[in-house]
Every structure is written in structure tokens, then in C-alpha cells.
Design a protein around this motif. Sequence first.
Motif, mmCIF file in Angstrom:
data_model
loop_
_atom_site.group_PDB
_atom_site.id
_atom_site.type_symbol
_atom_site.label_atom_id
_atom_site.label_comp_id
_atom_site.label_asym_id
_atom_site.label_seq_id
_atom_site.Cartn_x
_atom_site.Cartn_y
_atom_site.Cartn_z
ATOM 1 N N THR A 153 -8.763 -50.930 -25.516
ATOM 2 C CA THR A 153 -7.514 -51.690 -25.398
ATOM 3 C C THR A 153 -7.234 -52.158 -23.966
ATOM 4 O OG1 THR A 153 -6.270 -49.624 -25.146
ATOM 5 C CG2 THR A 153 -6.363 -50.566 -27.360
ATOM 6 N N ALA A 158 -12.728 -53.100 -21.301
ATOM 7 C CA ALA A 158 -13.380 -53.946 -22.309
ATOM 8 C C ALA A 158 -14.520 -54.773 -21.723
ATOM 9 C CB ALA A 158 -12.353 -54.869 -22.960
ATOM 10 N N GLN A 338 -6.681 -59.947 -20.968
ATOM 11 C CA GLN A 338 -7.036 -59.663 -22.356
ATOM 12 C C GLN A 338 -5.931 -60.211 -23.254
ATOM 13 O OE1 GLN A 338 -5.624 -57.641 -24.861
ATOM 14 N NE2 GLN A 338 -3.875 -57.107 -23.537
ATOM 15 N N THR A 372 -9.937 -57.386 -26.686
ATOM 16 C CA THR A 372 -9.716 -55.938 -26.826
ATOM 17 C C THR A 372 -9.168 -55.682 -28.236
ATOM 18 O OG1 THR A 372 -7.414 -56.033 -26.159
ATOM 19 C CG2 THR A 372 -9.026 -55.723 -24.387
#
Lengths: 765, 159
Positions: A153, A158, A338, A372
Motif C-alpha cells: 500500500t 511498491a 501512488q 498499490t
Amino acid sequence: MALDEYKPQKGGDELEQGHAFKYVGTRPDRPDGTDKVTGRARFGADITAPGMLHGAILRSPHAHARIVSIDTAKAEALDGVKAVVTRADFSDAIQPAPGMAGEMWNVLENVMAGDKALYDGHAIAAVAATSALTARDAVKLIEVTYEVLPHVTDVDAAMADDAPVIRDGTADKSVPPGLHPNVVRYHQSGHGDVATGFAEADLVIEDSFTTEATHQGYIEPHACLGILGGDGKGELWCCTQGHWNVQKICAALLDLETSQLRVTASEIGGGFGGKTTVFIEPVALALSRKANKPVKLVMSRAEVFRATGPTASTSMDIKIGMNKDGTITAAQGVFRAQGGAFPGAPMEFTAMCAFAPYNLANVHQVGYDVMTNRPKQAAYRAPGSPMAAFAVESVIDELCNQLGLDPLEVRLKNASREGTRASYGPKFQRIGLVETIEAAMAHPHYSAPLEPGQGRGISCGFWFNHGGETSVTLALSEDGSAQIMVGTPDIGGSRSSMALMAAEVLGIPYENIRVTVADTASLGYNEVSHGSRVTYASGLATIKAAEAAVRELCRRAAAKWGIEEDAVYWEDGYAKPSGPNAGDFEPLHISKITRRMGATGGPINGHFEATPEGAGVSFATHIVDAEVDPETGSTKVVRYTVVQDAGKAIHPTYVEGQFQGGAAQGIGWALNEEYIYGADGRLQNAGFLDYRIPVASDLPMIDTVIVEVPNPGHPYGVRGVGETSICPPLAAIANAVSAAAGVRMRNLPMSPPRILAALEEQSGG
Amino acid sequence: MSKIHVSTTINGDTAEFLCDPRETLLDVLRDRLGLTGAKEGCGTGDCGACSVTLDGRLVCSCLVLGAEAEGREIATVEGIAPGEELHPLQRKFIEHAALQCGICTPGILVAAKALLEKNPDPTETEVRYWLAGNLCRCTGYDKIIRAVMDAAAEMREAA
């Protein structure tokens, strides 16, 4: 605005010079005021239909899991359940594609999971039943077998080599080789030579920053009522920022003909970018088609947090060189964002906005879009820009501190002006950054003394603004009043602005104009209310539509008087002969012409449709005083001043409202708000108790200064104002808090635990 | 599950309804009685959009069960305007542009009215703390606070 809709704006020469305004710039009551204060206004969840069912959605409890099987038998057997849908009930014609090219598939996948659940809250199946309670009970009876997969996350995690791959093959061609498959898009831009620029600098500071995902936090959860028959004809009522976009997406996801789905936008209880796409609307329609009854679907607050778009979280590295006189010699930034389990984190906006306020010989910016296991990000008020400003303006602040320079003097010295080549490419047309900085310097706030324990921070901010596809129709009634149909949902009083602009052209009182947000069957295409485009683009179209009606009114007067059309002009609601040579006629009031319009050539309407590209970019400068309690780490914003260029404020009170609202959301983002994920990948604060947006007792009055540097791309000089107001606050507050606490705050939100940790770290604790 | 019969008073009118024991007062107002002025922003008592008064006391109707309305007096936003004329709070909210989207407005008006009935001359701080349970995401509260203070001043003059 969505990434694929961004277009560099061309400015233009629409501006009417020397316009003496009669209505524009006044502050009348909004036309929907009574509806809104009596509870009469109908929002997304406020409509019903005969025979209506209620829907509910089953959502994944896992951050990342393969869906092995879905057994709906028990749910279907429950008394009162009329339909259950899964991904199989949506179009199978939409194919995935790399990057933003696959956006329709991404939306479908987000609306209803396919092979995998990609985040905690991802929709897996949905039920329609005779009551909301039954629907909720039925959802619990659906049996899903998951194969839980490793998840990630965090944006930096990631990108790491060992990160679980969310969807291989999603990266588009922009991504350089050698990066993790979760890096799906890449951006770089700039000009000059930053290495040379840094070598010339007296001081270079390099630092890293992070921001957490925040939610738009509109108080109205998503809600809709869908009716779809087996004949492919449907109706949809929903709260949205753009119902043509809803129409287009729902039609695609359900294999319908776009025109056969009529979408009506309800009153909208806040959006801030988060209602520019679809979540539950196609699900309600799919349930309705299967049950052959209307289906109402309303999200809970927890669903809003878990499954609708927050903004991106970011990790950023900034390097800026400055001379002792305050001149910035070079600037570079790396921006990693992200945006959940899909491409689309607005990292190019982050990169492009980062250094836009400054006239730089050497600048370079790089962006990474990273996937993510989080909900698909959605636009949030100037998507990407506030984070960039936080990082960049923090470094500039630190340079000013170390070189002993006044932070506003330094901004002024380096400010972008008309003709400056923007950090992201084009040359700026007429812009008002300098004017906002000068107004901030002159404001009593900037020279007011601070109390002990307080710090002052300032920041500039930038947003592009947007034009976009726009249609407006104006119809005159027999009594000379006017009705206007716009297609941009009114999210903050825009019907007032439209009526003011039309009143200006027609020369009839504001109160004689009724503005309606038309449904998709009643007007041509309109892009979403986003990109701060409504007062600019729908406003421009309203002015042009009204001008078309005025031309026809003049033609009718000319015909009555038996003179040439160009011998008639329009003033204050009257057709008048243009001079002694035109003839001596009594001025003809609009109502005298409209009363006989049926007999003199037919109804008089005006319309306009275009994709205007003259939205002027906009800048703001904010001043904040903050007080930090070193015992608790809590921060109080004690004074706040927003200075922003509006181009021309059509309804100044609502412009102030946009300034204040953006500042307040920025305060929440800076100090409190964040998505908190546990090690299990589940969102831990999916409610307003734990995701704390500012409340009335948290905030001071928010002072505003409206600067008006006209935008050459609009007849009255309008620039959008909705988004720029959220660009400076994160940085301005961080600078104020850092000054008050005596320690540089590099990570948002600056919550009490983070401030205490920073204080402890500094004191060697 | 069998339904419960409830007799109550809403905005001065008697009302009767049948409700599931799990239904909240907010569900009943909105879905059974057609009073959609109260909004559900959270369902957990955090946002105040569903504010009503129950026997004169300000409550979140999402935290009250429909069955609890039996024999009580409920007042909602729909009952604030005495007739054709708006209540001073409603007028001042329009005049000050104390709303942008308007979803929180009904709850804030109900809450503000309850405040002014207890305290006709509140300070800015008192208004801010009283309204701290009513979330507004659009305005930054500035114009809301001003509208409440202005309405209070007008009501004091008229009193």
C-alpha cells in the motif's frame, strides 16, 4: 480534471476591454437558496421511484486476493431479493490496455472486481431487494472464496524490487526499462541545464517529503437511482459532477447505446473532483436490468472512504539552488505518486505544477505513477499540485531562512510573469502571480506581530484551469424573462454566476433569469464540472448564447422598424436605433419583442457549443500563522489569509467561498487527514471520527483578497477559482508550523504524534 | 421481523408509521415519511447532517431508533420556516452565502436554531464549538459563523 482531458490552454483574445459591469461583480442571493435552506433541494439520495428496490454491495475484506468463486445461491433465496449481479453482468467487450489507454477497462474493473480483489473495499457483487435492510442481509449471504495474495500500500515500497506485482503489463511505453511493473507511467519535463545551475548557486538544498492520501470528504455519499429495461433504454438519477460522462461510461460498461440512457444530475452535496467518475451508477443499472425494476443505491460513509477515490499519496525529492540575492539558479524534483490499483496518479500534474510559479533558467522534473493495493484515486481539487507546492515551497522557505531573505521578496524576485517560459513548457500569457505576492506583502497580516510559540508561513501555488467541451442553451419567454440550460452541475453557486453573466448581456434583472442544470437528453454534451472550468467555460458559453439571442432581438426590432439590422444596437434590455441616420424610433423593450416573437419569426433562443481553450492559469499566495503546543504536539491555525487571482470575480461572495473552502481543506490535509492502512492492508479509519476533517472550532475566520488580473481568454476576464485555493495551504502551513516548532516538517499530515516525534528527534531524544 | 407501530409528532403535526426495529429515526423520516431534508452523511453521528430535535434536544437522527419517536416531539429543517417567510437563520444563510453545496445546511440550521434558543447572544467561539458536530466541507465555516452571528443579532433586535 482527468489526466487524459488536460490540454494546454491557449489564452486568446476574447476579453471585452473597458466593460462597465452592471450585474457582474454584485452579490445577489443564489437562485436555489430557498430550496437549500428549507430541505427542499433534492440531492442524490432524495429521489424515489414507484416499485423501487434497494441495492447493496459486497466488498472485499482483503487488500489483494484472487477471487476463486462467488456463490450467490443463499442470497438469491432470501425473501425479498430480486437480483444479484457480479462482473459477469457487465460488458465483456472492454479490454485492458497499458496506462491511461485502458481507462475504460480500469473503471469497469474498479466498479466490479474481475479475477482479483485489488484493495480493501473493492466491489465483488451486488444485491437488489425490496428493502435496504433485506439487501444488506442478503449481501452477508454471498459466499466468496478468496486466495489471499501479498499486498503493498506504500508508494516507495511498491517500487521496490520485492514488491508484489499488482497487474503485469499495465506499464505504458513512457516507463524506462528496469523499473518494477508497478511503475506504470513516467513523465519528465523541464528546460536548461540544472547541473550548471546548481554549480552557480551560493546555496543548494536537497530534501525529501511525503504526503498521505486524503479524501475529498464531500458530506454527501454517492447515491443514485437507476432504471434500465431489457430494451436497452434507461434513466439514471445521480449526484455527479458530470452526467454526460456518467452516461458515456455507464453505456460502455453495460453495452448500451449512449443516447438511450438519460442521466439527470441531482443537486450535488460536494464533489471536489471525487464525483467526476462512476462507482455505483453502473451497478444500480445492472441490478435494475436484471430485476426489471428501479434500483436505488446509496453508499455508506465507510464505503465512500474504502471504495471511492482519495487523492494520491506522494514521496518527493526536491533540490533547489539559490544565490545570496534570492535568485533561484536551478530546481529539480522527483515525484512518486501512488493512485491505487490502477494507473492514473496525477504525477505529471505534480511535476508540471511544482515549479510553475517561478521563472527558472534551469528546471527539471520527473514523475512516477505507481500502483498499490488501494482504491483507485480520483481527482481532488487541483490534483497533484498541492503536494508539489508543499515540497518545493518548503525547500524555498529553508533557503530563505538560511540566506536570511524575506520569503515574499524571494517569491517576487523569481515570480513567473507574462512571457515567462513555464517550467512545464508553454509561455505564460497575462497572469497575476506578481499581483498576489504584492497584495500579500501589503496585507496587514504579513506585518502583524506574532505571539510566542507562533510561526508564520507563506506559499505560492499554481493551477492550470481548464476549458473543456461545453454546450449552453438560452430561451426567452414571452414576458422577456430568460431560462438558461447549462450542463455543468452546480457545485458551489454557479447558477448565480451564469445568471449574472446573462443579465449583463441581456440587460434584464438577475432575478428574471432561471438557470437549470439540464439532463443529458435536453442539451448537447458537457464535460464534467472540473478543472475550475464552470464559471470560465459555461460562463463563456452563456455569454455567447445570450449574445446570439440579442442578435436575434435586434433583427426583430430592425424588421419592425424597417431598417438594417446593423442599425440596431442593444442596451440595458432595449433595442435602440444606432443613431440619427438609423431613424427616430422609441427604444423597444425585450418584453415587447418577445411578446410577439411567435408572429415575427418564431421563438427566440440562443445557443453556443465549443471547446474553449482560453482558461487562464491561476496563482495564489497564502499567509498562515500557526501555534504549536510543544507538550501535546497539537497545532492551531490562528490566522489565515488567502490572496488569489480570480481574473474577474463574477459573484465575489462565492469566489471568497472558494478561497476559504480550499484553504480549509488544505488545513485538514496539512494537519490531520490521512488514509491509515494496517499491516493487513485494510483501511483503519474509514469514518469521520477517525478520519478527521476540520470542524468549526478548529478554524479561524479565513481572510480573503480577490486580485483581478483579467484572463484574455474570457469576455469578462474570468479565471477559474475553485482549485488554486488548495495549492498553497499545505506548504504555507508546513512553513508556519516548522517556524513555530523550530523543526522542519517533511511529512504530512503534521499530526500531534508526528510533531512530537520531530521535536524529540531534534532535541536528541 | 414484525414491524413496530409508532405515533409521534413531527413539526407540530401528528404522524404514525410502522418501522423495522433496526430502522433509525433518520431512515423513518426520509424513507417512510418523505421528509428528506435531514441528510445521511455518515450514519455514525459524526457529521451532523441528520440533526433534528427530539423534545427540544438536538440529536443526530441516525443515532436514534425510529421506535424511540413514540410519544415524542420531533422538529426537522422542514419545520423551521414558519410559513411563506423564511426564519432569520435561513435568510442569513442565503444572504451570507453560508452554503456552497448545501448538503450540510439543513443539519446546521437545526443545530444553530437550537443554539439560539438556549443562548440568544453567543460569542464566535460558542458558535464554533456548538457547531463542531456539524461538518461542512465546502465553506471553511467562515460564512456560516457570520450568518449565525448576524441572525442572532437580528433576532435579539426583534425580540
